[in-house]
Design an enzyme around this catalytic site. Sequence first.
Site, mmCIF file in Angstrom:
data_model
loop_
_atom_site.group_PDB
_atom_site.id
_atom_site.type_symbol
_atom_site.label_atom_id
_atom_site.label_comp_id
_atom_site.label_asym_id
_atom_site.label_seq_id
_atom_site.Cartn_x
_atom_site.Cartn_y
_atom_site.Cartn_z
ATOM 1 N N ASP A 104 4.432 -2.529 4.262
ATOM 2 C CA ASP A 104 3.043 -2.920 4.514
ATOM 3 C C ASP A 104 2.726 -4.298 3.943
ATOM 4 O OD1 ASP A 104 2.647 -0.532 5.728
ATOM 5 O OD2 ASP A 104 1.051 0.163 4.387
ATOM 6 N N ASP A 105 1.692 -4.907 4.528
ATOM 7 C CA ASP A 105 0.967 -6.078 3.981
ATOM 8 C C ASP A 105 1.625 -7.422 4.249
ATOM 9 O OD1 ASP A 105 -0.782 -4.218 3.021
ATOM 10 O OD2 ASP A 105 -0.201 -4.421 0.915
ATOM 11 N N HIS A 155 -1.604 -3.902 10.923
ATOM 12 C CA HIS A 155 -2.218 -3.498 9.653
ATOM 13 C C HIS A 155 -3.572 -4.184 9.496
ATOM 14 C CE1 HIS A 155 -1.784 -1.273 6.000
ATOM 15 N NE2 HIS A 155 -1.749 -2.313 5.196
ATOM 16 N N HIS A 159 -6.855 -7.089 6.541
ATOM 17 C CA HIS A 159 -6.637 -6.008 5.586
ATOM 18 C C HIS A 159 -7.965 -5.380 5.158
ATOM 19 C CE1 HIS A 159 -4.870 -3.771 2.165
ATOM 20 N NE2 HIS A 159 -3.746 -3.862 2.879
ATOM 21 N N HIS A 256 6.289 -2.072 0.118
ATOM 22 C CA HIS A 256 5.460 -3.257 0.384
ATOM 23 C C HIS A 256 6.328 -4.505 0.302
ATOM 24 C CE1 HIS A 256 2.435 -0.282 -0.874
ATOM 25 N NE2 HIS A 256 1.577 -0.978 -0.128
#
Length: 749
Positions: A104-105, A155, A159, A256
């Site tokens: 993620d991210d 995503h 965010h 991540h």
Amino acid sequence: MTTTTPSRGRRRAPSRMERAAGKAAALQRPRVILALLLLLALICVMLLDGYLRAEVGGDQRVRTGASSSDVPDDVLDGGPIVTFRGGQATTVSVPDKTIALTFDDGPNPTWTPQVLAILEKYDVPATFFLVGSMVSRYPGIVRDMVDQGHEVGIHTFTHVDLSYQSDARVRREMEQTQLALAGAAGITTTLFRAPYSSETDAIDNYSWPVYKKLGQDGYTSVFVDTDSDDWKRPGASKIVQWATPKKNKGASVLFHDAGGERSQTIKALPKYIEKMRAKGYTFTTISGVLEQGRGAGQQPGAGGTQSTANGPQGTANSLQAAHREATGAILYEGKALVAAVAVAEWAVPTLSVGLMVVGVAVMGRFGMMLVLARRHYRRRNRRRFSWGPTVTRPVSVIVPAYNEKECIANTLNSLAQSTHPIEIIVVDDGSTDGTAEIAESLGMPNVRVIRQANAGKPAALNNGVRNAAHDIVVMMDGDTVFEPDTVRQLVQPFADPEVGAVAGNAKVGNRTTLIGAWQHIEYVMGFNLDRRMYDLLRCMPTIPGAIGAFRREAVLQVGGMSEDTLAEDTDITIAMHRAGRRVVYQEHARAWTEAPGSLKQLWSQRYRWSYGTMQALWKHRKSLTDKGPSGRFGRVGMPLVVLFQIVTPVFAPLIDVFTAYSMIFIDFKAALLAWLAVLGVQLVCAAYAFRLDREKYRYLLMMPLQQLAYRQMMYLVLIHSCVTALTGGRLRWQKLKRTGEVGTPAGAG
């Protein structure tokens, strides 16, 4: 009174003048638009960069205690992959001894390439849930990711927690991320993972409608079975332990690759892959899980689901089946987005450096002005200071006038009270409103009125110089009034034989309006700080048209007032320096002038001044190589004028733009304090200038508003002038509308 009427020649018809002025104005409109477009482009770049780097109006996670009564039990208790095939919510679990490795991210320029290198080394596929703003900033990493066979999902763009956002915001977050993916890698995707999501049993009544709506649009929502909690940075061994599924079960595992310092993740990832393979696990993507589910008779999820016009389309049939080739408008819009972000990524750091340079220059200028202005004041006000023997001989005062019927009487009446012997030459430049007749009707014995066909202010001044009876000539505007002692004070520096010209102290008479008060502050600071500094450095750049005095022979020596530029006062001042004449400032010689009373007139005047100054500097550019005393202006004055009156003001809006940028995207309080600090420095400088000129401090209350409104207009004027200069434009001399409200000096305070 003596009235002389030289051969007038044939006057230009007013209609022809009007047509010419209109044509000139029309030629300027495209340049105004270009200047405004440049400013708009800068603002857009800043807003884009701020939007990419910060979240605005999102993630307001204030609601707690939401029940999940509306969420189906089979979703809450189901697998980590939720699809809405046929409008029915279906979950898919990861098969035993299978890992759907997800990150993620990202992307992040430091950590994501290291993750990709590890995955390539171990030949492990993964699914990356990407933040759209990061995709647009680092498109090359996303291309590498897709080329290596990995899968990508959305995503959101910033965010943001979509649970508390409007439908329009949710749609915008998805569409913008799809555009970023299209521009970066030429694909779109059907996969979605919501920020701040975890396992399916955490879905509540706030987030469930979002998942349902996205499912109807063809998106597959992906949750987590097993969380490595690597963001807590517990150490590599703990990350490996927490990411390991229990009892050989399959899992959607979360790591991540961005969002913070990820060195522990990089250290843990190879150990984790080796451990899971040793336990007999295989690695796949989310689409791989769905494909295995289809083969096992489970609902295939998003595969084959048709989307809305703004959503993804296609059929899942491979480990990257979530990907769709971007074509048509979305591809080109995506490339445009990535290109715009690239510009912003380059421009903002560059502008930041420019801001630092401008900030240092501005603060340095303030410091230099304060120090040198104080030294100038102390030197000029010493008891023993003297220019030399008192100048008592008569001088000629030249008043160029074009349609000055509102002001000419006040101007001449003020001169009639002069304590110094003068002759007054009114040069009527083809006025059509009876200016010459008004001057004659006053019956003043020392006034001569010279009429000429309309030829412009420089020609009128030159005509006056040629007809002057005395060796010192004072030049003023037809809308200006002198104090009784002004001429006497103005001519005293001519006791020094080196002095060729003297600049007086022009003051705003109509300061009762807001625009007038702003100009009053500007004038007081300019004349009591700038001119004192330039005088002490012996490189005075301009003798103001409202009040200046010259040796007649020096004016004739340099060829008189030139018509080459629109700033004939700056032009002749520089010419004086280059001729070896000294130019000084006499602060005690005060003139009261009528400043523009409207924003339109103010723009017109300052545009002419700015453009004319650039013309004069360009005309005298060879002064940079002048030798000896006459080259002092080129060595000192020219660089200072270019730096402080052109370069710094042109880039000074960066301070305001970055202040607004910081207030919106970074730290409002810190940015506000910085702006107030700069304002405080300016207030100190202004207060000192007012003290030197014995002005009333109450006008300084207008200064904060001046910085917010008036200064911005002056920036635009200068930018407009620069655009005109760079595009080779020409600008006619423009006459401002006067009201005649500046009467006697006593009424101006």
